[in-house]
Write an enzyme that holds these catalytic residues in place. Sequence first.
Site, short mmCIF file in Angstrom:
data_model
loop_
_atom_site.label_atom_id
_atom_site.label_comp_id
_atom_site.label_asym_id
_atom_site.label_seq_id
_atom_site.Cartn_x
_atom_site.Cartn_y
_atom_site.Cartn_z
N LYS A 128 -12.34 12.05 9.10
CA LYS A 128 -12.82 12.22 7.74
C LYS A 128 -13.95 13.23 7.74
O LYS A 128 -14.64 13.41 8.73
CB LYS A 128 -13.39 10.90 7.22
CG LYS A 128 -12.41 9.77 7.31
CD LYS A 128 -13.01 8.50 6.78
CE LYS A 128 -12.26 7.29 7.25
NZ LYS A 128 -10.82 7.37 7.04
N ASP A 151 0.85 -1.20 0.00
CA ASP A 151 0.00 0.00 0.00
C ASP A 151 0.89 1.25 0.00
O ASP A 151 1.90 1.30 0.71
CB ASP A 151 -0.87 -0.05 1.27
CG ASP A 151 -1.98 0.97 1.28
OD1 ASP A 151 -2.46 1.35 0.20
OD2 ASP A 151 -2.40 1.38 2.39
N HIS A 152 0.54 2.26 -0.78
CA HIS A 152 1.23 3.56 -0.80
C HIS A 152 2.74 3.45 -0.98
O HIS A 152 3.51 4.08 -0.23
CB HIS A 152 0.94 4.34 0.49
CG HIS A 152 -0.47 4.84 0.55
ND1 HIS A 152 -0.93 5.84 -0.26
CD2 HIS A 152 -1.52 4.45 1.30
CE1 HIS A 152 -2.21 6.07 -0.01
NE2 HIS A 152 -2.59 5.22 0.93
N HIS A 158 -9.76 4.47 -0.85
CA HIS A 158 -8.90 4.64 0.33
C HIS A 158 -9.70 5.41 1.38
O HIS A 158 -10.69 6.06 1.07
CB HIS A 158 -7.64 5.42 -0.05
CG HIS A 158 -6.61 4.59 -0.74
ND1 HIS A 158 -5.36 4.39 -0.23
CD2 HIS A 158 -6.66 3.90 -1.90
CE1 HIS A 158 -4.66 3.62 -1.05
NE2 HIS A 158 -5.43 3.31 -2.08
P1 13P Z 1 -8.59 4.56 6.85
O1 13P Z 1 -7.69 5.54 7.51
O2 13P Z 1 -9.96 5.13 6.61
O3 13P Z 1 -8.68 3.27 7.56
O4 13P Z 1 -8.00 4.25 5.40
C1 13P Z 1 -6.85 3.46 5.26
C2 13P Z 1 -6.31 3.49 3.88
O5 13P Z 1 -6.87 4.01 2.97
C3 13P Z 1 -4.99 2.83 3.68
O6 13P Z 1 -4.48 3.02 2.42
#
Ligand code: 13P
Length: 311
Positions: free
Chosen positions: A182, A81-82, A209
Amino acid sequence: MILSPKILFKHCYGKYAIAAVNVFTMEQIHGLFSAAEYSNTPFIVQITPAARNYAQAEMLMAMVKAAAKIYPKTVFALHLDHGIEEHVFDAIINNYSSVMIDASHDDFETNVNRTRAVVNKAHPKKIVVEAELGVLSGVEDDMDIDSSKAFYTNPQQAKEFVERTKCDSLAVAVGTSHGAYKFSGANGLQLHILKEIQEQLPNYPLVLHGSSSVNKNDVLEINNYGGKLAENASGVTNDELRAAISYGICKVNIATDIRLSWAKTHRRFFIEQPELFDPVIPGKEYMKACKELLINKFEVLGATGNASLVK
Ligand code: 13P
């Protein structure tokens, strides 16, 4: 069994979504795999550069491999991820099923070029690539993006981006943000933008995400046991998640919800039993809490029962 997200997305498109859960610890890995085995649900286990930094990439990989043996009925993909190029190329060598190149903070052309270069390295090894277009606000990993710098994905650009990069799935910015806060001052999930993106990219897997629900009761309980989270913390509702699935969201990223569960379990545990100090006892409680949370999440995403079907 490890499967490509390509197979998972083909099976779920328009019907349900795959939970992609960020893991940092052994307890989270047990919670995730046991929830998935119990509920016969396919999932994605995902690892960020910060997780690799914390636990070491090799340690996380070994734990995921061990979990696949301990929970032999699980069907999952392993995703970075990322990532930036350094992590992506290491993940390719180490046979992840899928990598994300996150060049979303660059201008459009740079994002296209960096993504295409990663696709060119990953595809010959049958590793699929997630890219991102548009910028989410919030805190993820070591990045902290303030909401004034965030912008939504442009649907026409999304089509051009996918055509030019040949990425296999696209993370879109449609109003969510990473972390517990959020929608503070923003307008919530922009389903009309998501719908336009789906019209430009029919049958193409999209990624959400910042999808945690940020359960209000969890926030209140954390604060009851000494936490100081802002009580207006809120996340994506179950109805929004279901609507997003109908507009092509196949992968729903979850990190904050299992972090809040960690804080809730441990704060309560040590306030109620201040004489204890053994990590094993709250650790077991946290595994159980993670398992319950994720069984419920799979249900919300409509994914329960699909692991044996996707095989
Ligand atoms: P949250 O912070 O909403 O859990 O999202 C996590 C995310 O998008 C990881 O890439």
